[in-house]
Scaffold this active site. Structure first.
Site, PDB file in Angstrom:
ATOM      1  CB  CYS A  19       5.751  -9.416  -3.483  1.00  0.00           C
ATOM      2  SG  CYS A  19       7.530  -9.099  -3.411  1.00  0.00           S
ATOM      3  CB  THR A  20       7.141  -5.105  -7.116  1.00  0.00           C
ATOM      4  OG1 THR A  20       8.154  -4.928  -6.117  1.00  0.00           O
ATOM      5  CG2 THR A  20       5.986  -4.150  -6.846  1.00  0.00           C
TER       6      THR A  20
ATOM      7  CB  THR B  25       8.049  -2.109  -2.570  1.00  0.00           C
ATOM      8  OG1 THR B  25       7.691  -3.032  -1.537  1.00  0.00           O
ATOM      9  CG2 THR B  25       8.279  -0.764  -1.933  1.00  0.00           C
ATOM     10  CG  ASN B  26       2.506  -4.832  -3.802  1.00  0.00           C
ATOM     11  OD1 ASN B  26       1.367  -4.501  -4.076  1.00  0.00           O
ATOM     12  ND2 ASN B  26       3.339  -5.344  -4.710  1.00  0.00           N
TER      13      ASN B  26
ATOM     14  CG  MET C 212      12.938  -0.545  -1.224  1.00  0.00           C
ATOM     15  SD  MET C 212      11.804   0.556  -0.321  1.00  0.00           S
ATOM     16  CE  MET C 212      11.024   1.442  -1.665  1.00  0.00           C
TER      17      MET C 212
END
Length: 231
Positions: A197-198, A83-84, A10
């Site tokens: 956000c990754t 994922t954040n 993701m």
């Protein structure tokens, strides 16, 4: 060594970074032959993104719980949501499985606290910037005042993530756009900026800002290694 369970895909661009950082950290701790003991459940992000756009967070929660249970069944000792944005349902995932879930905002907040900052900017998807789940955890657990970009800048940050970064596109114009967004947040009093956000660390790094940047991907991955090796 404990087994790290990764809920990824993701997007896979950032999941690959998790795998790299985790294994590099284990090698640094244990020697050149060592690598991480981990399991990965990787989603088809197209399905996840469609549900996000539709606002179907209940379906997304069911998917995340299913992934967590698959990793539990596979022998994971802990869980990471890579994922954040999908930490929106972190509490529901934690309630569904007995394994400890290492929350990305906790790893990030601890790093910010070490720098003794109290006002930071948050860049991420529109969901992460606009919904309260992430900002409130940082406020409640670490006493942080979290600033987000204005509406126009939020749209820019979100668009670049979904149109470019998840597809592996790194555009110089987008890097400059992020630099300008961060600079405007610094003008509003931000002492640092969370790359929340990754995928964002694929685009910007410390030299792109006048304040410290907090790479949530790296902080989360390194926290997992510490938990796997030290606890």
């Amino acid at each position: 060594m404990k087994t790290i369970g990764l809920i990824g895909g993701m997007s896979w661009e950032s999941s690959a970074e998790y795998y790299r950082i985790i294994n590099q950290a284990v090698r640094a701790r244990l020697g050149p032959e060592a690598s991480a003991q981990c399991l990965l459940w990787s989603f088809d992000f197209a399905e996840i993104a469609a549900l996000q756009r539709a606002g179907d967070w209940q379906a997304l929660t069911r998917k995340m719980i299913d992934a967590a249970r698959r990793l539990e069944a596979g022998g994971a000792d802990m869980l990471l949501i890579c994922t954040n944005t999908m930490h929106r349902m972190a509490s529901e995932v934690q309630d569904a499985v007995p394994l400890p879930l290492l929350h990305i905002a906790d790893a990030t907040g601890a790093a910010i606290a070490e720098r003794q900052l109290d006002r930071v900017a948050l860049l991420g998807t529109a969901f992460t910037m606009e919904q309260p789940f992430y900002r409130e955890r940082l406020r409640e657990r670490f006493g942080l005042d979290v600033l987000v970009p204005d509406e126009t800048d939020r749209a820019t940050v979100h668009r670049i993530i979904y149109e470019e970064l998840i597809a592996g596109r790194i555009e110089p114009a987008s890097r400059q756009a992020y630099r300008e967004v961060i600079a405007r947040l610094v003008e509003r009093g931000a002492q640092g900026a969370i790359l929340g956000c990754t995928e964002i660390p694929l685009l910007v790094s410390d030299e792109d800002a006048a304040v410290p940047l907090f790479d949530t991907t790296r902080l989360h991955a390194e926290a997992a290694v510490a938990a796997a090796l030290d606890s």
